[in-house]
Enzyme design. Structure first.
Site, short mmCIF file in Angstrom:
data_model
loop_
_atom_site.label_atom_id
_atom_site.label_comp_id
_atom_site.label_asym_id
_atom_site.label_seq_id
_atom_site.Cartn_x
_atom_site.Cartn_y
_atom_site.Cartn_z
N ALA A 25 -6.04 4.94 5.19
CA ALA A 25 -5.33 5.78 5.38
C ALA A 25 -6.48 6.44 6.55
O ALA A 25 -5.92 7.08 6.67
CB ALA A 25 -5.79 5.95 4.22
N PHE A 36 -7.23 9.06 1.24
CA PHE A 36 -7.02 9.81 -0.09
C PHE A 36 -8.50 10.92 -0.96
O PHE A 36 -7.98 11.25 -1.52
CB PHE A 36 -7.57 8.39 -0.88
N ARG A 37 -9.16 9.54 0.08
CA ARG A 37 -10.64 10.84 -0.44
C ARG A 37 -10.97 12.07 0.40
O ARG A 37 -12.29 12.76 0.29
CB ARG A 37 -11.64 9.97 -0.11
N GLN A 102 -2.81 -1.12 4.12
CA GLN A 102 -2.52 -0.59 2.70
C GLN A 102 -2.21 0.32 3.07
O GLN A 102 -1.31 0.93 1.80
CB GLN A 102 -4.10 -0.18 1.91
N ASP A 105 2.76 4.35 5.03
CA ASP A 105 3.76 5.17 6.17
C ASP A 105 4.50 4.45 7.39
O ASP A 105 5.36 5.18 8.03
CB ASP A 105 2.43 6.05 6.96
N HIS A 120 1.33 -1.91 -0.40
CA HIS A 120 1.07 -1.59 -1.05
C HIS A 120 3.00 -0.93 -0.89
O HIS A 120 3.16 0.27 -1.57
CB HIS A 120 0.52 0.07 -1.01
N CYS A 128 15.47 -0.04 -6.42
CA CYS A 128 15.89 -0.37 -7.86
C CYS A 128 15.15 -1.56 -8.61
O CYS A 128 14.60 -2.53 -8.26
CB CYS A 128 17.36 -0.56 -8.14
N ASN A 219 -15.01 2.42 10.39
CA ASN A 219 -15.12 3.47 9.99
C ASN A 219 -16.14 3.95 9.32
O ASN A 219 -16.75 4.10 10.90
CB ASN A 219 -14.72 2.84 8.28
#
Ligand code: NAD
Length: 269
Positions: A25, A36-37, A102, A105, A120, A128, A219
């Site tokens: 992300a 997320f964090r 991951q 988008d 993901h 479906c 990171n």
């Protein structure tokens, strides 16, 4: 960040026969999509709907579509940032074999990356759960926002949801297997913008390392795999990648014959 560190990464990339990157992300925060964090990230603002609940309960499905319709506006408006662009450019120059992401988008593909594996899934499509039907998400999100009715599959009437992996839902075995193969076969693995706490994505750098690849982690904050890495670059991803890109370009112009003629793209091994 020390210039020698940046130069070292550029050197390793220039001499690599097969570089793979894993993104999280953090590569999309410069595009305005929270991770997320962070304080306004997904963990802080909503409780995710688990896959089993989606299957079992209409109320859960309505809540899922409510959350996804809200998030869709962020995704749909977001544009690739310089990180996505640099990775796409590295792929077209032969410096990068593929991106394992991951993220859901779709920004790597919009930036021009072609060899992308989405662990993901993607929030840009709906699919479906019963048959092979799949379509772009926009129309279904727009319909839900108007009617607040959960849509069904136009082909078979089955349940449809975004083509992402929900909590409690299995990852695609094919995507996971291919990603593990890329990790095992590369000689340089760059993990960037990921906290490396979500499995099985977090196992990919370990696979690469155990098969003899160099591992670089880029990171903003520490990750549990930092001790395993040959190099850790702490800082903002956009600025860091821009510096590596410049160093790589300097190397290329100094020794153009050293390109990546021996480069092996995934699937060509
Ligand atoms: P995460 O939120 O766990 O970690 C992101 C990491 O990136 C954090 O360690 C953060 O410190 C770092 N980071 C954020 N912005 C950065 C920047 N500009 N420069 C450097 N580092 C930065 O994300 P993850 O590890 O990818 O986690 C898992 C889940 O989050 C995945 O399932 C993914 O599908 C989902 N997710 C995806 C998106 C998206 O598609 N853009 C957005 C939010 C969450």
């Amino acid at each position: 960040m020390q210039r020698e560190t940046i130069e070292q990464v550029a050197h390793w990339m220039a001499e690599s026969a097969s570089t793979i990157t894993l993104t999280g992300a953090g590569i999309s925060t410069e595009s305005g999509i929270p991770d997320f964090r962070s304080p306004n990230g997904v963990w802080a603002t909503s409780t995710p709907v688990y896959f089993q609940d989606y299957l079992a309960s209409e109320a859960a499905r309505i809540e899922y579509w409510r959350q996804k319709s809200q998030a869709h506006a962020d995704f749909a408006a977001a544009q690739p940032n310089r990180c996505h662009q640099i990775l796409a450019n590295w792929e077209s120059c032969g410096h990068l074999g593929g991106v394992i992401t991951q993220n859901i988008d779709g920004l790597h593909q919009i930036a021009g990356s072609r060899n992308v594996r989405e662990l993901h899934g993607t929030a840009r499509d709906v699919a479906c759960l019963n048959c092979d039907w799949r379509d772009q998400a926009d129309r279904f999100v727009a319909d839900f926002l108007q009617t607040h009715q959960v849509p069904n599959c136009p082909d078979c009437g089955g349940l449809i949801k975004h083509a992402t992996i929900s909590f409690g839902q299995n990852l695609s075995a094919t995507t996971l297997q291919e990603s593990a193969q890329w990790a095992a076969n590369c000689d340089l693995f760059l993990a960037m913008g990921t906290s490396l706490v979500v499995s099985p994505a977090s196992e990919l750098p370990v696979i690469a390392h155990d098969h003899g690849a160099r591992l670089i982690i880029l990171n903003r904050e520490d990750t549990p795999l930092d001790a395993l890495a040959d190099l850790v670059l702490r800082g903002e991803l956009g600025a860091t990648l821009a510096m590596i890109d410049s160093a790589l370009q300097r190397l290329r112009s100094a020794a153009p014959h050293r390109g990546n003629s021996q480069y092996t793209a995934p699937g060509q091994e």
